[in-house]
Design a protein around this motif. Structure first.
Motif, PDB file in Angstrom:
ATOM      1  N   LEU A   5       2.133  -9.272  15.041  1.00 11.21           N
ATOM      2  CA  LEU A   5       1.360  -8.987  16.055  1.00 11.21           C
ATOM      3  C   LEU A   5       1.472 -10.142  16.926  1.00 11.21           C
ATOM      4  N   ALA A   6       1.851  -9.740  18.144  1.00 12.72           N
ATOM      5  CA  ALA A   6       2.152 -10.698  19.319  1.00 12.72           C
ATOM      6  C   ALA A   6       0.793 -10.874  20.201  1.00 12.72           C
ATOM      7  N   SER A   7      -0.518 -10.954  19.440  1.00  9.26           N
ATOM      8  CA  SER A   7      -1.504 -10.989  20.249  1.00  9.26           C
ATOM      9  C   SER A   7      -2.507 -11.775  19.403  1.00  9.26           C
ATOM     10  N   ARG A  14      -7.973  -6.702  13.815  1.00  7.48           N
ATOM     11  CA  ARG A  14      -8.832  -5.954  13.015  1.00  7.48           C
ATOM     12  C   ARG A  14      -8.375  -4.485  12.798  1.00  7.48           C
ATOM     13  N   LEU A  15      -8.016  -3.872  13.922  1.00  7.55           N
ATOM     14  CA  LEU A  15      -7.496  -2.418  13.763  1.00  7.55           C
ATOM     15  C   LEU A  15      -6.542  -2.115  12.875  1.00  7.55           C
ATOM     16  N   LEU A  16      -5.471  -2.981  13.041  1.00  3.92           N
ATOM     17  CA  LEU A  16      -4.334  -2.963  12.256  1.00  3.92           C
ATOM     18  C   LEU A  16      -4.460  -3.090  10.718  1.00  3.92           C
ATOM     19  N   MET A  22      -0.022  -4.629   6.889  1.00  2.78           N
ATOM     20  CA  MET A  22       0.352  -6.120   6.406  1.00  2.78           C
ATOM     21  C   MET A  22       1.027  -6.777   7.532  1.00  2.78           C
ATOM     22  N   PHE A  23       0.744  -7.634   8.131  1.00  4.59           N
ATOM     23  CA  PHE A  23       1.472  -8.262   9.449  1.00  4.59           C
ATOM     24  C   PHE A  23       0.827  -9.689   9.361  1.00  4.59           C
ATOM     25  N   PRO A 181      -3.219   1.651  21.561  1.00  5.53           N
ATOM     26  CA  PRO A 181      -2.900   2.855  21.417  1.00  5.53           C
ATOM     27  C   PRO A 181      -2.291   3.111  19.882  1.00  5.53           C
ATOM     28  N   LEU A 182      -3.486   3.103  18.842  1.00  2.13           N
ATOM     29  CA  LEU A 182      -3.073   3.218  17.728  1.00  2.13           C
ATOM     30  C   LEU A 182      -2.360   4.099  16.976  1.00  2.13           C
TER      31      LEU A 182
END
Length: 197
Positions: A5-7, A14-16, A22-23, A181-182
């Motif tokens: 995740l580049a953020s 949290r959403l992911l 896993m990231f 946009p999950l």
């Protein structure tokens, strides 16, 4: 292959995470205001700014992590064609909320995935939000209650918390309001074999 995740957004992470992914988190070192300035000067609409920044973040980080899939995301607030960024201080948050009071605005949430510096997927969603009318006294109380968290979103609110009290109506995808946009992203990740089918 890793998912990255580049953020630096805790909400996106949290959403992911709550979706079971896993990231790793590797925020893009991007001066967002400088990156979007040429687009603003050219008269690009707010939704294009969100997508351009999501693409730039994904590409930038994916070049540092070859072979991995990188998610970039961004969000802009659109009030009658004017794009808003995160307020830089509490006074800017106060002014922004008073401008939004009693009016309808749009949130444009964009996400992009890149591998080896190439974009392999992108998507955007728009939600329409109407704030109820309120005055300076209410805004002062609201900002005192939420504190610096008001500076963490383009609207100076988080609808998943006390910010929901600012609204009379919300139309659109809940996750787009939160900045990602999950559901379309998860569909793409299933296709890539990174989420169970």
């Amino acid at each position: 292959m890793l998912l990255i995740l580049a953020s630096s957004s805790p909400t996106r992470a949290r959403l992911l995470s709550e979706a079971g992914l896993m990231f790793d988190v590797r925020p893009a070192e991007l001066d967002e205001r400088a990156a979007e300035e040429p687009l603003r000067q050219a008269g690009a609409p707010p939704e294009d700014l969100a997508m351009a920044l999501a693409l730039a973040k994904a590409q930038m980080v994916s070049e540092r992590f070859p072979g991995d899939l990188v998610i970039g995301a961004d969000q802009t607030l659109d009030l009658d064609g004017e794009a808003f960024s995160k307020p830089h201080d509490m006074e800017a948050a106060r002014r922004q909320l008073l401008r939004l009071s009693g009016r309808t605005h749009h949130l444009h949430a964009a996400a992009a995935c890149a591998r080896n510096g190439e974009i392999v997927w992108s998507h955007s969603e728009t939600a329409e939000l109407t704030m109820r009318p309120f005055g300076p006294v209410f805004v002062g109380r609201y900002l005192a209650a939420v504190g610096e968290r008001a500076l963490g979103s383009v609207g100076a609110y988080q609808i998943e918390g006390r910010g929901i009290q600012l609204f009379s109506r919300i139309d659109g995808d809940f996750f787009a309001v939160l900045g990602l946009p999950l559901l379309p992203l998860l569909e793409f990740l299933r296709h890539e074999g990174l989420v169970e089918t």
